[in-house]
Scaffold this active site. Structure first.
Site, PDB file in Angstrom:
ATOM      1  N   ASP A   1     -39.815 -41.417 -48.951  1.00 47.33           N
ATOM      2  CA  ASP A   1     -39.656 -40.421 -47.885  1.00 47.33           C
ATOM      3  C   ASP A   1     -39.927 -39.002 -48.402  1.00 47.33           C
ATOM      4  OD1 ASP A   1     -39.075 -39.511 -45.353  1.00 47.33           O
ATOM      5  OD2 ASP A   1     -36.905 -39.496 -45.642  1.00 47.33           O
TER       6      ASP A   1
ATOM      7  N   THR B 246     -42.037 -50.224 -38.523  1.00 44.21           N
ATOM      8  CA  THR B 246     -42.371 -50.589 -37.136  1.00 44.21           C
ATOM      9  C   THR B 246     -42.198 -49.377 -36.214  1.00 44.21           C
ATOM     10  OG1 THR B 246     -40.122 -51.481 -36.987  1.00 44.21           O
ATOM     11  CG2 THR B 246     -41.895 -53.082 -37.263  1.00 44.21           C
TER      12      THR B 246
ATOM     13  N   ASN C 230     -42.957 -46.208 -37.218  1.00 48.20           N
ATOM     14  CA  ASN C 230     -43.915 -45.150 -37.580  1.00 48.20           C
ATOM     15  C   ASN C 230     -45.102 -45.039 -36.622  1.00 48.20           C
ATOM     16  OD1 ASN C 230     -43.429 -45.430 -41.194  1.00 48.20           O
ATOM     17  ND2 ASN C 230     -42.517 -44.007 -39.728  1.00 48.20           N
TER      18      ASN C 230
HETATM   19  C1  FPP Z   1     -42.319 -40.917 -45.220  1.00 50.26           C
HETATM   20  O1  FPP Z   1     -42.477 -39.532 -45.354  1.00 50.26           O
HETATM   21  C2  FPP Z   1     -43.489 -41.599 -45.684  1.00 50.26           C
HETATM   22  C3  FPP Z   1     -44.272 -42.402 -44.924  1.00 50.26           C
HETATM   23  C4  FPP Z   1     -44.023 -42.718 -43.527  1.00 50.26           C
HETATM   24  C5  FPP Z   1     -45.492 -43.009 -45.485  1.00 50.26           C
HETATM   25  C6  FPP Z   1     -45.407 -43.552 -46.876  1.00 50.26           C
HETATM   26  C7  FPP Z   1     -46.775 -43.713 -47.317  1.00 50.26           C
HETATM   27  C8  FPP Z   1     -47.269 -43.345 -48.504  1.00 50.26           C
HETATM   28  C9  FPP Z   1     -46.483 -42.837 -49.636  1.00 50.26           C
HETATM   29  C10 FPP Z   1     -48.739 -43.418 -48.669  1.00 50.26           C
HETATM   30  C11 FPP Z   1     -49.409 -44.580 -49.216  1.00 50.26           C
HETATM   31  C12 FPP Z   1     -48.706 -45.786 -49.650  1.00 50.26           C
HETATM   32  C13 FPP Z   1     -49.342 -46.772 -50.288  1.00 50.26           C
HETATM   33  C14 FPP Z   1     -48.646 -48.049 -50.569  1.00 50.26           C
HETATM   34  C15 FPP Z   1     -50.716 -46.628 -50.736  1.00 50.26           C
HETATM   35  P1  FPP Z   1     -42.324 -38.643 -44.064  1.00 50.26           P
HETATM   36  O2  FPP Z   1     -43.667 -38.404 -43.500  1.00 50.26           O
HETATM   37  O3  FPP Z   1     -41.349 -39.280 -43.123  1.00 50.26           O
HETATM   38  O4  FPP Z   1     -41.731 -37.343 -44.654  1.00 50.26           O
HETATM   39  P2  FPP Z   1     -40.811 -36.303 -43.895  1.00 50.26           P
HETATM   40  O5  FPP Z   1     -39.531 -37.013 -43.555  1.00 50.26           O
HETATM   41  O6  FPP Z   1     -40.624 -35.234 -44.900  1.00 50.26           O
HETATM   42  O7  FPP Z   1     -41.572 -35.857 -42.683  1.00 50.26           O
END
Ligand code: FPP
Length: 237
Positions: free
Chosen positions: A8, A54, A56
């Site tokens: 996260d 699910t 996202n």
């Molecule tokens: C949460 O951060 C992260 C995600 C929803 C995506 C996770 C994906 C990756 C790290 C990229 C690629 C992964 C692989 C396996 C290649 P957020 O966007 O919710 O952060 P925030 O809460 O600060 O907005």
């Protein structure tokens, strides 16, 4: 040892620097390789990365599309190396709504690496703990209906055996980066007795050093699984 990571904080990492959210995800994707390598060094035998839940899909279309592009890129760039490193890759979640080319890439990588033995890398895409349980329930109900399973024979193991993590150990430790204190639908069955580590560091800044510290702190804990361990007893970790 099975470690699950809720990656996260990509969005906040980017916002803090005046960058678009996708730049944070890009940085985040760049962290994966290091963390896989460090996991092996630390003796982690199963690593689960929560890449896309699910829930996202509710994000802006261009962010979802950008994330899918990053998954494609990661698979393309690491396809051969993951196999050469003897890593078994498994995807958790329901692949049905994913693009056909991505699904094909995922299937090919699972197939290529299925006999590898050094470490299992689970990548959870369109994964939700509740959805995992719904899909397991459907499989179990179908067996009851066709007569191959008796209702009275359904036990905890039956449920575990029908989840995406079939035959895998439950996570010993679930790490969430970026400071939020919740599981967000990650491995809600498998994580019943998992130790939890919530770290302030955002995923793009989650270096092997930070990871190593988290694992060391976990290893200093005593797990009892609801039992009482006599003083001086040897605990295997
Ligand atoms: C949460 O951060 C992260 C995600 C929803 C995506 C996770 C994906 C990756 C790290 C990229 C690629 C992964 C692989 C396996 C290649 P957020 O966007 O919710 O952060 P925030 O809460 O600060 O907005």
């Amino acid at each position: 040892m099975h470690v699950g990571i809720i990656m996260d904080g990509n969005g906040r990492w980017a916002a803090k620097r005046g960058l678009p959210r996708l730049m944070g995800h890009k940085r985040g994707a760049g962290r994966v390789k290091d963390i896989v390598k460090t996991s092996i060094e630390l003796g982690v035998t199963t690593l689960t990365l929560y890449a896309f839940s699910t829930e996202n899909w509710k994000r802006a279309a261009h962010e979802v599309e950008g994330l899918m592009k990053l998954f494609r890129g990661y698979l393309q760039n690491n396809f051969v190396e993951l196999n050469e490193k003897n890593i078994k890759v498994k995807f958790l979640g329901d692949p049905t709504p994913l693009a056909a080319d991505l699904r094909e890439q995922m299937e090919n990588l699972e197939d290529l690496t299925k006999d590898n033995t050094l470490m299992t890398l689970n990548i959870a895409i369109n994964y939700g703990g509740r959805d995992d349980l719904v899909r397991a329930t459907r499989k179990i109900a179908a067996k009851v209906r066709d007569g191959s399973l008796a209702i009275d024979d359904i036990c905890e193991q039956t449920i575990s055996d029908h989840l995406d993590t079939v035959k895998q150990p439950d996570p010993d430790l679930i790490i969430r980066t970026a400071g939020e204190l919740r599981l967000s639908n990650f491995m809600i069955w498998q994580g019943a007795y998992s130790e939890l580590a919530f770290v302030k560091t955002s995923w793009p800044e989650f270096t092997p050093e930070v990871y190593t510290e988290v694992i060391a702190e976990y290893r200093s804990r005593t797990r009892q699984f609801g039992a009482v361990i006599p003083k001086g007893a040897k605990v295997v970790k």
